[in-house]
Design a protein around this motif. Sequence first.
Motif, short mmCIF file in Angstrom:
data_model
loop_
_atom_site.label_atom_id
_atom_site.label_comp_id
_atom_site.label_asym_id
_atom_site.label_seq_id
_atom_site.Cartn_x
_atom_site.Cartn_y
_atom_site.Cartn_z
N ALA A 1 3.61 -1.36 -2.71
CA ALA A 1 4.25 -1.21 -1.39
C ALA A 1 3.31 -1.69 -0.28
O ALA A 1 3.74 -2.40 0.64
CB ALA A 1 4.63 0.25 -1.16
N LYS A 2 2.05 -1.31 -0.38
CA LYS A 2 1.07 -1.69 0.64
C LYS A 2 0.96 -3.20 0.76
O LYS A 2 0.94 -3.76 1.86
CB LYS A 2 -0.29 -1.08 0.30
N LYS A 3 0.89 -3.90 -0.40
CA LYS A 3 0.74 -5.35 -0.36
C LYS A 3 2.00 -6.03 0.18
O LYS A 3 1.91 -6.99 0.95
CB LYS A 3 0.42 -5.89 -1.75
N LEU A 4 3.17 -5.52 -0.21
CA LEU A 4 4.41 -6.13 0.27
C LEU A 4 4.51 -6.07 1.79
O LEU A 4 4.78 -7.09 2.45
CB LEU A 4 5.62 -5.43 -0.34
N PHE A 5 4.26 -4.91 2.38
CA PHE A 5 4.40 -4.77 3.83
C PHE A 5 3.28 -5.50 4.57
O PHE A 5 3.50 -6.00 5.67
CB PHE A 5 4.46 -3.29 4.21
N ARG A 6 2.11 -5.60 3.96
CA ARG A 6 1.04 -6.39 4.59
C ARG A 6 1.39 -7.87 4.58
O ARG A 6 1.17 -8.57 5.56
CB ARG A 6 -0.30 -6.15 3.87
#
Length: 292
Positions: A113-118
């Motif tokens: 999730a963190k990588k997708l939104f970043r």
Amino acid sequence: MKLGLALGGGGAKGLAHIGVLEALEQHGIVPRYIAGTSIGSIIGAVYALEGSTEHLRIRAQQMIESREFKDFGLGEFYTEDENIFERFKKEVFEKFYFGRLLFLKSHIKSKSAKKLFRDLFGDRTFRDCKIRFACNALDIQTGDEIIFTSGLIRTAVWASCAIPGILPPYHDDGRILVDGGVVDNIPVEPVKTLGARIIIASYLGHRPRYEGEPDTGFRINQRAQSFVRYHLDQKNLEQADCVITPDISRFHWADFSPLTELCNVGKQAVEEKIASLRELISPWYRIKRYFR
């Protein structure tokens, strides 16, 4: 004209918001304020940052095709196959999924999730928006609705999209935040806080309809909760001046593949309401609102 747009939640069905925005732009109807919930916060944030719909479909396609998004495994939640074996597999997966939540926080890992939104938003903030933007989330410790209007876009959108049990909650200064749709699935009030006085809502819900008697207490609860959500949505929509309702009933909340179809459904919904929408932006409507 203080025109605001509220984009509701609905999973993959929210891709219809892209078509809504495209059609509004083609008719010269551009909001000064925009608020989104859940998938509406992703679409709304990209639109607010760009200030137009020019690259909206491309950005959506890039997200859907990204490795991080594919790793989410949302396809496990639906099947188009009428085969009895395929439906059986889906039933088994649902039972396995809900049982797994007794031990895990979410279906999707925080790292993904963190990588997708970043990747979607980088380090851009609300100050970078060309159109004023807000999104909402629920604090599951206090029950407060949190409305984001400042800070990093990526963290605010993560919080707004954190569907309980699907995406991991977002932790922010001691708060544990989940999907804003839990408390306010159509963000009319958040867009009003930005300054909007005339509000268009793009709503992805519909009145639930069921046949037969549910076979478990879990199914009974599911039905009851769907009606709670629907009636709460109707109360919120009473504050909107015009409600656009794309016909997304045949689409599944976890199927992001029919991007073009969903966009077309959104555009069609705007065309069906274009007379009402043109009235909203007329000086005469503002005069009527003032005296009312």
